[in-house]
Design a protein around this motif. Structure first.
Motif, PDB file in Angstrom:
ATOM      1  N   GLY A  45      11.029   6.729   7.001  1.00 32.02           N
ATOM      2  CA  GLY A  45      11.171   6.356   8.405  1.00 32.02           C
ATOM      3  C   GLY A  45      11.645   4.918   8.558  1.00 32.02           C
ATOM      4  N   LYS A  46      11.142   4.034   7.690  1.00 35.81           N
ATOM      5  CA  LYS A  46      11.570   2.627   7.734  1.00 35.81           C
ATOM      6  C   LYS A  46      13.035   2.523   7.327  1.00 35.81           C
ATOM      7  CE  LYS A  46       7.088   0.450   6.761  1.00 35.81           C
ATOM      8  NZ  LYS A  46       6.800  -0.107   8.083  1.00 35.81           N
ATOM      9  N   ILE A  47      13.444   3.354   6.346  1.00 36.16           N
ATOM     10  CA  ILE A  47      14.850   3.326   5.883  1.00 36.16           C
ATOM     11  C   ILE A  47      15.777   3.794   7.009  1.00 36.16           C
ATOM     12  CG2 ILE A  47      16.513   4.406   4.298  1.00 36.16           C
ATOM     13  CD1 ILE A  47      14.235   4.496   2.211  1.00 36.16           C
ATOM     14  N   GLY A  48      15.373   4.897   7.660  1.00 39.41           N
ATOM     15  CA  GLY A  48      16.251   5.495   8.665  1.00 39.41           C
ATOM     16  C   GLY A  48      15.987   5.035  10.087  1.00 39.41           C
ATOM     17  N   ASN A  49      15.024   4.096  10.247  1.00 36.42           N
ATOM     18  CA  ASN A  49      14.662   3.614  11.590  1.00 36.42           C
ATOM     19  C   ASN A  49      14.215   4.783  12.470  1.00 36.42           C
ATOM     20  OD1 ASN A  49      14.222   1.617  13.477  1.00 36.42           O
ATOM     21  ND2 ASN A  49      16.293   1.713  14.316  1.00 36.42           N
ATOM     22  N   THR A  78       0.831  -1.217   0.000  1.00 35.64           N
ATOM     23  CA  THR A  78       0.000   0.000   0.000  1.00 35.64           C
ATOM     24  C   THR A  78       0.863   1.263   0.000  1.00 35.64           C
ATOM     25  OG1 THR A  78      -0.223  -0.083   2.407  1.00 35.64           O
ATOM     26  CG2 THR A  78      -2.004  -1.061   1.111  1.00 35.64           C
ATOM     27  N   ILE A  79       1.984   1.234   0.701  1.00 36.38           N
ATOM     28  CA  ILE A  79       2.889   2.397   0.730  1.00 36.38           C
ATOM     29  C   ILE A  79       3.382   2.685  -0.692  1.00 36.38           C
ATOM     30  CG2 ILE A  79       5.198   3.167   1.437  1.00 36.38           C
ATOM     31  CD1 ILE A  79       4.696   1.825   4.151  1.00 36.38           C
ATOM     32  N   LEU A  80       3.888   1.652  -1.357  1.00 35.57           N
ATOM     33  CA  LEU A  80       4.446   1.864  -2.699  1.00 35.57           C
ATOM     34  C   LEU A  80       3.359   2.236  -3.712  1.00 35.57           C
ATOM     35  CD1 LEU A  80       7.054  -1.039  -2.683  1.00 35.57           C
ATOM     36  CD2 LEU A  80       7.533   1.403  -2.546  1.00 35.57           C
ATOM     37  N   ALA A  81       2.198   1.569  -3.612  1.00 31.90           N
ATOM     38  CA  ALA A  81       1.097   1.866  -4.543  1.00 31.90           C
ATOM     39  C   ALA A  81       0.637   3.316  -4.384  1.00 31.90           C
ATOM     40  CB  ALA A  81      -0.085   0.918  -4.288  1.00 31.90           C
ATOM     41  N   SER A  82       0.529   3.749  -3.138  1.00 31.21           N
ATOM     42  CA  SER A  82       0.084   5.121  -2.872  1.00 31.21           C
ATOM     43  C   SER A  82       1.078   6.139  -3.418  1.00 31.21           C
ATOM     44  CB  SER A  82      -0.105   5.296  -1.369  1.00 31.21           C
ATOM     45  OG  SER A  82      -0.151   6.643  -1.033  1.00 31.21           O
ATOM     46  N   ILE A  83       2.371   5.915  -3.143  1.00 28.39           N
ATOM     47  CA  ILE A  83       3.393   6.879  -3.576  1.00 28.39           C
ATOM     48  C   ILE A  83       3.455   6.936  -5.104  1.00 28.39           C
ATOM     49  CG2 ILE A  83       5.880   7.357  -3.625  1.00 28.39           C
ATOM     50  CD1 ILE A  83       6.028   6.084  -0.822  1.00 28.39           C
ATOM     51  N   ILE A  84       3.433   5.759  -5.738  1.00 31.13           N
ATOM     52  CA  ILE A  84       3.604   5.736  -7.197  1.00 31.13           C
ATOM     53  C   ILE A  84       2.342   6.210  -7.909  1.00 31.13           C
ATOM     54  CG2 ILE A  84       3.988   4.221  -9.205  1.00 31.13           C
ATOM     55  CD1 ILE A  84       5.748   2.481  -7.262  1.00 31.13           C
ATOM     56  N   PHE A  85       1.198   5.574  -7.583  1.00 31.05           N
ATOM     57  CA  PHE A  85      -0.002   5.839  -8.389  1.00 31.05           C
ATOM     58  C   PHE A  85      -0.781   7.077  -7.952  1.00 31.05           C
ATOM     59  CE2 PHE A  85       0.364   2.329 -11.103  1.00 31.05           C
ATOM     60  CZ  PHE A  85       0.876   1.269 -10.366  1.00 31.05           C
ATOM     61  N   ILE A  86      -0.959   7.256  -6.654  1.00 29.71           N
ATOM     62  CA  ILE A  86      -1.698   8.420  -6.179  1.00 29.71           C
ATOM     63  C   ILE A  86      -0.797   9.659  -6.202  1.00 29.71           C
ATOM     64  CG2 ILE A  86      -3.125   9.372  -4.304  1.00 29.71           C
ATOM     65  CD1 ILE A  86      -4.299   6.799  -5.342  1.00 29.71           C
ATOM     66  N   GLY A 130       2.276  11.124   3.317  1.00 31.66           N
ATOM     67  CA  GLY A 130       2.389  10.414   4.589  1.00 31.66           C
ATOM     68  C   GLY A 130       3.124   9.093   4.398  1.00 31.66           C
ATOM     69  N   ASN A 131       2.796   8.410   3.304  1.00 31.79           N
ATOM     70  CA  ASN A 131       3.448   7.131   3.016  1.00 31.79           C
ATOM     71  C   ASN A 131       4.919   7.312   2.655  1.00 31.79           C
ATOM     72  OD1 ASN A 131       1.433   5.145   3.483  1.00 31.79           O
ATOM     73  ND2 ASN A 131       0.360   5.822   1.651  1.00 31.79           N
ATOM     74  N   THR A 132       5.236   8.436   2.012  1.00 27.11           N
ATOM     75  CA  THR A 132       6.643   8.736   1.712  1.00 27.11           C
ATOM     76  C   THR A 132       7.429   8.889   3.008  1.00 27.11           C
ATOM     77  OG1 THR A 132       5.979   9.911  -0.289  1.00 27.11           O
ATOM     78  CG2 THR A 132       8.200  10.329   0.522  1.00 27.11           C
ATOM     79  N   GLN A 133       6.836   9.599   3.961  1.00 24.51           N
ATOM     80  CA  GLN A 133       7.501   9.783   5.244  1.00 24.51           C
ATOM     81  C   GLN A 133       7.648   8.449   5.962  1.00 24.51           C
ATOM     82  OE1 GLN A 133       6.057  13.514   7.486  1.00 24.51           O
ATOM     83  NE2 GLN A 133       4.537  13.131   5.920  1.00 24.51           N
ATOM     84  N   ILE A 170      11.928  18.460   5.572  1.00 22.86           N
ATOM     85  CA  ILE A 170      10.967  17.455   6.050  1.00 22.86           C
ATOM     86  C   ILE A 170      11.394  16.055   5.611  1.00 22.86           C
ATOM     87  CG2 ILE A 170       8.583  16.628   5.769  1.00 22.86           C
ATOM     88  CD1 ILE A 170       7.867  19.709   5.643  1.00 22.86           C
ATOM     89  N   ILE A 171      11.867  15.941   4.370  1.00 19.63           N
ATOM     90  CA  ILE A 171      12.316  14.632   3.872  1.00 19.63           C
ATOM     91  C   ILE A 171      13.488  14.119   4.707  1.00 19.63           C
ATOM     92  CG2 ILE A 171      13.484  13.527   1.920  1.00 19.63           C
ATOM     93  CD1 ILE A 171      11.589  15.045   0.083  1.00 19.63           C
ATOM     94  N   ILE A 172      14.430  14.989   5.003  1.00 19.96           N
ATOM     95  CA  ILE A 172      15.594  14.561   5.798  1.00 19.96           C
ATOM     96  C   ILE A 172      15.162  14.204   7.215  1.00 19.96           C
ATOM     97  CG2 ILE A 172      17.798  15.334   6.788  1.00 19.96           C
ATOM     98  CD1 ILE A 172      18.096  17.089   4.220  1.00 19.96           C
ATOM     99  N   LEU A 173      14.288  15.020   7.791  1.00 18.80           N
ATOM    100  CA  LEU A 173      13.808  14.737   9.154  1.00 18.80           C
ATOM    101  C   LEU A 173      13.045  13.416   9.220  1.00 18.80           C
ATOM    102  CD1 LEU A 173      12.492  18.149  10.538  1.00 18.80           C
ATOM    103  CD2 LEU A 173      14.297  16.729  11.521  1.00 18.80           C
ATOM    104  N   SER A 174      12.335  13.088   8.137  1.00 14.98           N
ATOM    105  CA  SER A 174      11.528  11.851   8.113  1.00 14.98           C
ATOM    106  C   SER A 174      12.386  10.609   8.297  1.00 14.98           C
ATOM    107  CB  SER A 174      10.764  11.720   6.794  1.00 14.98           C
ATOM    108  OG  SER A 174       9.938  12.808   6.596  1.00 14.98           O
ATOM    109  N   LEU A 175      13.679  10.720   7.986  1.00 14.65           N
ATOM    110  CA  LEU A 175      14.586   9.581   8.162  1.00 14.65           C
ATOM    111  C   LEU A 175      14.796   9.276   9.640  1.00 14.65           C
ATOM    112  CD1 LEU A 175      17.272  10.616   5.532  1.00 14.65           C
ATOM    113  CD2 LEU A 175      15.867   8.562   5.381  1.00 14.65           C
ATOM    114  N   PHE A 176      14.669  10.326  10.485  1.00 11.55           N
ATOM    115  CA  PHE A 176      15.036  10.162  11.897  1.00 11.55           C
ATOM    116  C   PHE A 176      13.850  10.320  12.851  1.00 11.55           C
ATOM    117  CE2 PHE A 176      19.165  10.050  10.291  1.00 11.55           C
ATOM    118  CZ  PHE A 176      19.352  11.104   9.421  1.00 11.55           C
TER     119      PHE A 176
END
Lengths: 100, 394
Positions: free
Chosen positions: B295-299, B223-231, B288-291, B359-365
């Motif tokens: 977040g999953k990448i950066g824990n 759902t995360i990937l579908a939302s980011i790509i298609f929506i 939201g799904n991008t964040q 915001i993108i950088i902060l989302s990592l942490f």
């Protein structure tokens, strides 16, 4: 870079070369001290990331130097953010083996 | 806990009163399409020939609510026809004045009222979209003419302007020049991949509401990937404060062209009233799904802040202020401050791009920093959820 001197330019690049040399040499020991086991695949990824970072900074500042300030800043912004994301991903991948 | 609930209920009611008051205040101070207003808009036009003509016009007389005749001193017959047309853009209604000369040529097009997001409108105008209509003879507006293509990334704004121009020109062509121009055809029903993905995402959200699944983690990734790509990147459709303000203002667009929004709204409201869940923010929102992905990448972790409650209320008050001001000025897009367009449409101001990068950088942490501390859409939806909590108690 140093318009009023012919010696400072070469000295600068010698210093940069030495810096790079020490960085490459010490990277192996730094990772070892950190408890990260490296293999060829990981070294390859680190190398690619290093090249990417260099291209990002080099590209951005080349654009800035060529009077394309806005383009340079946007380049740095976009690829800089991508570099940070890739850097964090790479770090998480490297330390994953440390936990294992 | 009881007094907190009472305070929250009081604030909820007060917010409703403020929104209603802002709606009426905006209506009161809204500029009418009076003759004076149009003359003022024409005199402020940057087009030199308009200014020159105004000085030649002895007077401008209103002939119908949306059309005006311009007369030169000493002449009995009009020398120009000025008509107003309305269309539906991205943010709501937009109005255009079209000046047509006595030999049926379009002389000028002036945008007099709009509620579009500034960067999108600027993109359309900078691409010279309006120039494609100037100097045309009205006969060229008969259906097989190649009108300017909609500007990529600003389709709704382009279509709205086109609709307004056609609505301005058609009456004048039919009445003054006996040129039979057909009214714009109703567009075909729009139902494609983005709509299907949206229904799928809501379907998954509702399914997982009622049934536990062993594959929740895998489904979540999907759902995360579908939302980011298609929506996000394909459809480029996110719920924004300007749309929420537009809905409150009564801008409910054509169902056929805006099917996506109606599905989004229906799924959102259904989720709230069935189980009190905000399925849009949790499952559909691409930003939201991008964040969450970052977040999953950066824990990423949720910071333990002492003033977390105060931050939450600040976020709510800022959203309320933006909605209220948008209603007063009758232009919700002016007070909308989301950064989504920078990521998915690559349109925005320098400040927007800087904020987006941070915001993108902060989302990592930090877990979903935009959603939890800044987004005005989440508190707006929480407001509706509160309605269910307060008035439809289980």
């Amino acid at each position: 870079m140093f318009p009023h001197s012919t010696i400072l330019g070469p000295l600068f690049w010698i210093a940069m070369g030495l810096l790079y040399f020490f960085m490459f040499i010490s990277a192996r020991y730094w990772l070892k001290d950190f408890g990260i086991t490296m293999n060829k695949r990981k070294w390859l990824l680190v190398a690619f990331y290093f090249i990417f970072i260099n291209l990002t900074i080099g590209g951005a500042f080349t654009l800035i130097g060529e009077d394309e300030f806005r383009a340079g800043v946007y380049f740095l912004g976009i690829f800089g953010v991508i570099s940070i994301i890739l850097g964090v991903s790479l770090w998480r991948y490297l330390i994953a083996s440390k936990k294992a | 806990m009881n007094s907190t609930n009472r305070i929250e209920k009081f604030i909820w009611v007060l917010s409703a009163v403020l929104i209603i008051a802002a709606w009426f205040a905006g209506r009161y101070i809204e500029e009418k399409s009076s003759l004076e207003h149009i003359k003022e808009k024409l005199s402020k036009s940057s087009l030199e020939h308009i200014k020159e003509k105004l000085s030649n016009y002895a007077e401008i007389k209103q002939s119908t609510p949306n059309s005006f005749l311009a007369f030169k001193k000493g002449l009995r017959n009009p020398i120009a026809f000025i008509t107003k047309g309305e269309g539906i853009g991205y943010g709501g209604e937009l109005s255009i004045l079209v000046e047509v000369d006595t030999i049926a040529h379009v002389q000028s097009i002036t945008l007099i009222n709009q509620k579009e997001t500034h960067s999108f409108l600027k993109k359309v105008l900078n691409k010279g979209f309006l120039d494609g209509y100037k100097k045309l003879n009205l006969k060229q507006f008969i259906d097989n003419y190649n009108f300017p293509d909609a500007v990529s990334g600003a389709t709704y704004t382009s279509r709205g302007i086109h609709q307004a121009i056609m609505n301005a020109i058609i009456p004048i062509a039919n009445t003054q020049f006996s040129i039979e121009l057909k009214t714009l055809n109703e567009r075909n029903f729009v139902f494609g991949l983005p709509e299907i993905v949206l229904i799928l995402l809501y379907g998954i959200a509702f399914f997982l509401n009622f049934y536990k699944s062993k594959r929740t983690k895998l489904i979540r990734w999907f759902t995360i990937l579908a939302s980011i790509i298609f929506i996000g990147f394909v459809a480029r459709k996110l719920l924004t404060l300007s749309q929420i303000g537009g809905f409150i203002l009564g801008f409910w667009p054509n169902f056929y062209e805006f099917t996506f929004w109606y599905i989004l709204l229906f799924g959102l409201i259904l989720g709230i009233f069935v189980k009190g869940n905000n399925h849009y923010c949790d499952w559909v929102c691409p930003f939201g799904n991008t964040q969450e992905l970052l977040g999953k990448i950066g824990n990423a972790k949720s910071p333990k802040l002492k003033f977390r409650n105060q931050l939450r209320w600040t976020q709510r008050f800022i959203a309320l202020a933006a909605i209220v001001l948008g209603l007063i000025y009758r232009n919700p897009s002016k007070t909308s401050f989301e950064v989504f367009s920078g990521l998915f449409v690559f349109i925005g101001s320098d400040l927007l791009f800087i904020a987006l990068a941070l915001i993108i950088i902060l989302s990592l942490f930090i877990k979903s920093p935009w959603c939890n501390y800044l987004c005005p859409v989440k508190p707006s939806i929480n407001y509706i959820q509160k309605f269910r909590e307060i008035f439809l108690k289980k």
